[in-house]
Write an enzyme that holds these catalytic residues in place. Sequence first.
Site, PDB file in Angstrom:
ATOM      1  N   MET A   1       0.963  -1.695   0.019  1.00 42.20           N
ATOM      2  CA  MET A   1       0.290   0.158   0.358  1.00 42.20           C
ATOM      3  C   MET A   1       0.753   1.138  -0.090  1.00 42.20           C
ATOM      4  SD  MET A   1      -3.044  -0.101  -0.338  1.00 42.20           S
ATOM      5  CE  MET A   1      -2.931  -1.562  -0.610  1.00 42.20           C
ATOM      6  N   PRO A   2       2.094   1.179   0.497  1.00 44.87           N
ATOM      7  CA  PRO A   2       2.104   2.878   0.610  1.00 44.87           C
ATOM      8  C   PRO A   2       2.737   3.383  -0.731  1.00 44.87           C
ATOM      9  CG  PRO A   2       4.320   1.353   1.610  1.00 44.87           C
ATOM     10  CD  PRO A   2       3.545   0.013   0.539  1.00 44.87           C
ATOM     11  N   TYR A   3       2.390   4.792  -0.518  1.00 48.17           N
ATOM     12  CA  TYR A   3       2.733   5.706  -1.745  1.00 48.17           C
ATOM     13  C   TYR A   3       4.194   6.730  -1.353  1.00 48.17           C
ATOM     14  CZ  TYR A   3       2.696   9.755  -4.688  1.00 48.17           C
ATOM     15  OH  TYR A   3       2.816  10.789  -5.016  1.00 48.17           O
TER      16      TYR A   3
END
Lengths: 66, 66, 66, 66, 66, 66
Positions: A1-3
């Site tokens: 999920m990280p951006y």
Amino acid sequence: MPYISVQILTGVSNEQKEQVINGVTKVMEEVIGSKPESTFVVVQEVNRENWGVGGRSIQSIQQNSK
Amino acid sequence: MPYISVQILTGVSNEQKEQVINGVTKVMEEVIGSKPESTFVVVQEVNRENWGVGGRSIQSIQQNSK
Amino acid sequence: MPYISVQILTGVSNEQKEQVINGVTKVMEEVIGSKPESTFVVVQEVNRENWGVGGRSIQSIQQNSK
Amino acid sequence: MPYISVQILTGVSNEQKEQVINGVTKVMEEVIGSKPESTFVVVQEVNRENWGVGGRSIQSIQQNSK
Amino acid sequence: MPYISVQILTGVSNEQKEQVINGVTKVMEEVIGSKPESTFVVVQEVNRENWGVGGRSIQSIQQNSK
Amino acid sequence: MPYISVQILTGVSNEQKEQVINGVTKVMEEVIGSKPESTFVVVQEVNRENWGVGGRSIQSIQQNSK
């Protein structure tokens, strides 16, 4: 999920961008277990006249230090 | 009031950008009643060597899949 | 690949957030063919005292209009 | 510590960018006592076809008003 | 048209946020002629454990300097 | 000079945030020679109902997979 958005001054090579993308993705995987395939890293290159610190652009700081 | 930032890979046409701006503005109007005239949509186009997923840039992924 | 950041004032329901996420993802799919499973939408809720327009925060504008 | 991102339409001069960087840094120093040397200001210039308001890009709005 | 995002550490008052919004909007008006009514300023407050410089969070830096 | 914004889901510990800040700063130092003391890393934690992928929020995806 990280951006992850990475803003840096212009002038880095594609090879360096590749290493930044790889290195940052590894940190997220190792520290919080993020899956690399769902980790976005976007590198934004900024011109020196567009990046200010100390109330002046990097361009004007560098010009005066010549 | 909404401000929407849309980051996509380079290569979309102005017509497609116009449709993204229009479509996203409509969603905000229909779902939360935002006034279109105070809805900002900013499209940021990112080069393939600057966008990473899975620890690699899209450029290097696409080059290896040729 | 798209990453969409939606900044709105606080006060929307989870159901509305779900509809914004769904609606914006559909626009990207229909207009530029983005795959929903690789489309990130992040909703950021901003307090009224933190959002300014016309040189004033929304909070102070709304307080004066009572 | 502040990081300020300023998104504007393309077309401003380097001198204007310098003044925006200087002016914004001064506001942060005067209002919250931020040290200029640890205040980042990044100016991002956006093309008219990439900035939408009212569901249309600035480019298409300006073309129709000719 | 400008959209300005101001990231600062938590702990500022609403009055200070009002002054930041006002001051930054004035800079944009005076330097590039932006209309205040179409100038967005969004203040994002960041916790000390979430802001890093020198490879450490502000929180851990401040704890060790006690 | 780099400014890195890391958006992740809520639920990570302060210790993990410290390691992300440290790890990402090291990558920038090793790959492009950035000075740690002028490298900003800001961690933004996002609730599951605010992060969408595949047209749905993480919250609704996780609720349906129970």
